[in-house]
Design an enzyme around this catalytic site. Sequence first.
Site, PDB file in Angstrom:
ATOM      1  N   ARG A  33       1.071  -1.074  -0.252  1.00 58.68           N
ATOM      2  CA  ARG A  33       0.236   0.078   0.258  1.00 58.68           C
ATOM      3  C   ARG A  33       0.680   1.201  -0.193  1.00 58.68           C
ATOM      4  O   ARG A  33       1.888   1.069   1.333  1.00 58.68           O
ATOM      5  CB  ARG A  33      -0.611  -0.136   1.257  1.00 58.68           C
ATOM      6  CG  ARG A  33      -2.138  -0.820   0.977  1.00 58.68           C
ATOM      7  CD  ARG A  33      -2.466  -0.401   1.945  1.00 58.68           C
ATOM      8  NE  ARG A  33      -3.830  -2.194   1.981  1.00 58.68           N
ATOM      9  CZ  ARG A  33      -5.351  -2.600   2.851  1.00 58.68           C
ATOM     10  NH1 ARG A  33      -4.902  -1.436   3.725  1.00 58.68           N
ATOM     11  NH2 ARG A  33      -5.881  -2.865   2.155  1.00 58.68           N
ATOM     12  N   SER A 149     -22.121 -12.983  13.822  1.00 57.07           N
ATOM     13  CA  SER A 149     -21.385 -12.091  13.178  1.00 57.07           C
ATOM     14  C   SER A 149     -21.666 -12.351  11.646  1.00 57.07           C
ATOM     15  O   SER A 149     -21.113 -13.121  11.137  1.00 57.07           O
ATOM     16  CB  SER A 149     -19.986 -12.406  13.453  1.00 57.07           C
ATOM     17  OG  SER A 149     -19.498 -10.790  13.380  1.00 57.07           O
ATOM     18  N   LYS A 168     -18.532 -17.274  19.448  1.00 59.81           N
ATOM     19  CA  LYS A 168     -18.508 -16.716  17.408  1.00 59.81           C
ATOM     20  C   LYS A 168     -19.389 -17.427  16.772  1.00 59.81           C
ATOM     21  O   LYS A 168     -18.836 -18.865  16.841  1.00 59.81           O
ATOM     22  CB  LYS A 168     -17.771 -15.531  17.194  1.00 59.81           C
ATOM     23  CG  LYS A 168     -16.458 -16.565  16.843  1.00 59.81           C
ATOM     24  CD  LYS A 168     -15.968 -15.780  16.320  1.00 59.81           C
ATOM     25  CE  LYS A 168     -14.356 -16.541  15.861  1.00 59.81           C
ATOM     26  NZ  LYS A 168     -12.806 -15.873  15.595  1.00 59.81           N
ATOM     27  N   SER A 201     -19.917  -1.295   3.701  1.00 54.08           N
ATOM     28  CA  SER A 201     -19.126  -0.278   2.560  1.00 54.08           C
ATOM     29  C   SER A 201     -18.564  -0.830   1.133  1.00 54.08           C
ATOM     30  O   SER A 201     -18.390   0.451   0.255  1.00 54.08           O
ATOM     31  CB  SER A 201     -18.550   0.786   3.177  1.00 54.08           C
ATOM     32  OG  SER A 201     -17.279  -0.059   3.738  1.00 54.08           O
ATOM     33  N   HIS A 229     -21.311   4.004   7.165  1.00 55.83           N
ATOM     34  CA  HIS A 229     -21.399   4.711   6.323  1.00 55.83           C
ATOM     35  C   HIS A 229     -23.313   4.824   5.982  1.00 55.83           C
ATOM     36  O   HIS A 229     -24.273   5.014   4.814  1.00 55.83           O
ATOM     37  CB  HIS A 229     -21.359   3.339   5.279  1.00 55.83           C
ATOM     38  CG  HIS A 229     -19.652   3.287   5.465  1.00 55.83           C
ATOM     39  ND1 HIS A 229     -19.097   3.995   4.751  1.00 55.83           N
ATOM     40  CD2 HIS A 229     -19.335   2.599   6.084  1.00 55.83           C
ATOM     41  CE1 HIS A 229     -17.974   3.143   4.519  1.00 55.83           C
ATOM     42  NE2 HIS A 229     -17.670   2.990   6.105  1.00 55.83           N
ATOM     43  N   THR A 257     -20.086   6.442  13.218  1.00 50.55           N
ATOM     44  CA  THR A 257     -18.906   7.127  13.288  1.00 50.55           C
ATOM     45  C   THR A 257     -19.770   8.917  12.961  1.00 50.55           C
ATOM     46  O   THR A 257     -20.719   9.453  12.753  1.00 50.55           O
ATOM     47  CB  THR A 257     -17.975   6.696  12.326  1.00 50.55           C
ATOM     48  OG1 THR A 257     -16.629   7.377  12.211  1.00 50.55           O
ATOM     49  CG2 THR A 257     -18.601   7.480  11.312  1.00 50.55           C
ATOM     50  N   LYS A 260     -17.246  10.601   9.480  1.00 50.77           N
ATOM     51  CA  LYS A 260     -16.891   9.823   7.517  1.00 50.77           C
ATOM     52  C   LYS A 260     -18.595  10.992   7.118  1.00 50.77           C
ATOM     53  O   LYS A 260     -17.919  12.348   7.305  1.00 50.77           O
ATOM     54  CB  LYS A 260     -17.959   8.777   7.018  1.00 50.77           C
ATOM     55  CG  LYS A 260     -16.405   7.934   7.678  1.00 50.77           C
ATOM     56  CD  LYS A 260     -16.537   6.373   7.210  1.00 50.77           C
ATOM     57  CE  LYS A 260     -15.430   5.518   8.151  1.00 50.77           C
ATOM     58  NZ  LYS A 260     -15.261   3.745   7.880  1.00 50.77           N
ATOM     59  N   THR A 290      -7.648   8.779  26.646  1.00 49.73           N
ATOM     60  CA  THR A 290      -7.483   9.961  26.587  1.00 49.73           C
ATOM     61  C   THR A 290      -8.912  10.727  26.220  1.00 49.73           C
ATOM     62  O   THR A 290      -9.086   9.703  24.563  1.00 49.73           O
ATOM     63  CB  THR A 290      -6.526  10.829  25.912  1.00 49.73           C
ATOM     64  OG1 THR A 290      -5.770  10.717  27.082  1.00 49.73           O
ATOM     65  CG2 THR A 290      -6.911  12.821  26.259  1.00 49.73           C
ATOM     66  N   THR A 375      -9.064  -5.909   2.601  1.00 51.45           N
ATOM     67  CA  THR A 375     -10.398  -5.440   2.842  1.00 51.45           C
ATOM     68  C   THR A 375     -11.276  -5.470   2.293  1.00 51.45           C
ATOM     69  O   THR A 375     -12.673  -5.751   2.278  1.00 51.45           O
ATOM     70  CB  THR A 375      -9.535  -3.663   2.299  1.00 51.45           C
ATOM     71  OG1 THR A 375      -8.680  -2.943   2.883  1.00 51.45           O
ATOM     72  CG2 THR A 375     -11.142  -2.986   2.385  1.00 51.45           C
TER      73      THR A 375
HETATM   74  C1  LIG Z   1     -14.749   3.026   9.556  1.00 55.12           C
HETATM   75  C2  LIG Z   1     -15.587   2.285   9.684  1.00 55.12           C
HETATM   76  C3  LIG Z   1     -15.293   2.304  10.765  1.00 55.12           C
HETATM   77  C4  LIG Z   1     -14.173   3.024  11.077  1.00 55.12           C
HETATM   78  O1  LIG Z   1     -15.035   4.302  11.795  1.00 55.12           O
HETATM   79  P1  LIG Z   1     -14.502   5.288  11.991  1.00 55.12           P
HETATM   80  O2  LIG Z   1     -14.498   6.175  13.216  1.00 55.12           O
HETATM   81  O3  LIG Z   1     -12.938   5.922  11.231  1.00 55.12           O
HETATM   82  O4  LIG Z   1     -12.983   4.273  13.248  1.00 55.12           O
HETATM   83  C5  LIG Z   1     -15.739   0.758  11.693  1.00 55.12           C
HETATM   84  N1  LIG Z   1     -17.483   0.116  10.939  1.00 55.12           N
HETATM   85  C6  LIG Z   1     -17.386   0.613   9.523  1.00 55.12           C
HETATM   86  C7  LIG Z   1     -18.163  -0.261   8.679  1.00 55.12           C
HETATM   87  C8  LIG Z   1     -16.112   1.252   9.235  1.00 55.12           C
HETATM   88  O5  LIG Z   1     -16.461   1.853   7.256  1.00 55.12           O
END
Ligand SMILES: *Cc1c(COP(=O)(O)O)cnc(C)c1O
Length: 419
Positions: A33, A149, A168, A201, A229, A257, A260, A290, A375
């Site tokens: 990468r 899962s 799991k 995603s 997402h 998150t 994004k 922190t 990925t």
């Molecule tokens: C990007 C992503 C995360 C992690 O989110 P971050 O806030 O960037 O750590 C978790 N789950 C999925 C499906 C993601 O694509």
Amino acid sequence: MARFAPMRRDNRLNYDAHLDVALNRLHEEGRYRTFIDIERERGQYPHATWNKPDGSKAPVTVWCGNDYLGMGQHPTVLEAMHEALNATGAGSGGTRNISGTTVYHKDLEAELADLHDKEAALLFTSAYIANDATLSTLPKLFPGLIIYSDALNHASMIEGVRRNGGAKRIFRHNDVAHLRALLAADDPAAPKLIAFESIYSMDGDFGPIAEICDLADEFGALTYIDEVHSVGMYGPRGAGVAAREGLMGRIDIVNGTLAKAFGVMGGYIAGSAKMCDAVRSYAPGFIFTTSLPPAVAAGAAASVKHLKSDDTLRSQQQTQASILKLRLKGLGLPIVDHGTHIVPVMVGDPVHTKKLSDMLLEDYGIYVQPINFPTVPRGTERLRFTPSPVHGPEEMDKLVSALDALWSHCALNRADMAG
Ligand SMILES: *Cc1c(COP(=O)(O)O)cnc(C)c1O
């Protein structure tokens, strides 16, 4: 003065040789990468400057970012961040427990609980940490917990489930019949949790939320959904797909998150007050780190608040995504379309994918990162485009004609010819 400390010469193992083997393996498989060094410019996104390895610079258009709505440069967000920065300084100065809880953290958690119509929310430094910390802690709270899962769950969920030491079961991606069989095979008295995503995603497909909630009811399981997402982008207030489908009440824990669509940084879970209190009290990934800088929390809160009341960017994003998919389909490019805002173009080979990405960047100033293993599964390497409200007609025209030219130049398959 030497720039680097001199290497220790001793009779240890040849550690460097091991590193070479590991790195060479990636080079040989074409999946080493390289990070593209870009400078975003406030107000100009998706336009940015590429700092090339040779020291020169070139303009690029970013087509693979997750700042889906351009909130990372939204004046409302920046204003809130400046205000908090000027008022309080840079860092929070502590963990949440030891002097790191501020009015900004509390406000953001209240904003997020309200977004998801839940009693409470709990902030983490990222959604990765939120998934990992929560899923690895739940078996401490529910002894004997079995986690079901989805096979394509994000790495952060996989890590959390893997590390927790509990039982799991992996169900085939979106396969509710398989999930049912796994649930039915286990002790009806065992505590259970189903972990899945609302939007996956890399393919951009939706999870079968209603069917999974039905199974959870039938088998007495908790539901855990990653809406990373979709938060900000789906549902009338940007609470995600479960909210859009009126299913939020059936979700026990939602993960999202702030990095994004909300354009800042941080992650969270939302759920019952008791659930959040227990995770807050038991998850090392929450306790021993922190807290987010107050300015970050302030910016995220402003972004969430803005997108709750304003639907404009959400609908523009959907429009841009539909237009791009239509145009690429018109050219016969092998895109995957499950009706979300994500536009994957399948290439199916790591070397070709990297080559296409390089040519787009160098010859056309279009930045789209190649997506490869781990990925996505091997053989499904792809380019993944993320259109947004800030990608206008001009950017879109350039992208479409560049892809058309490259597909011809490289004699790649077009969907209609491949059947
Ligand atoms: C990007 C992503 C995360 C992690 O989110 P971050 O806030 O960037 O750590 C978790 N789950 C999925 C499906 C993601 O694509």
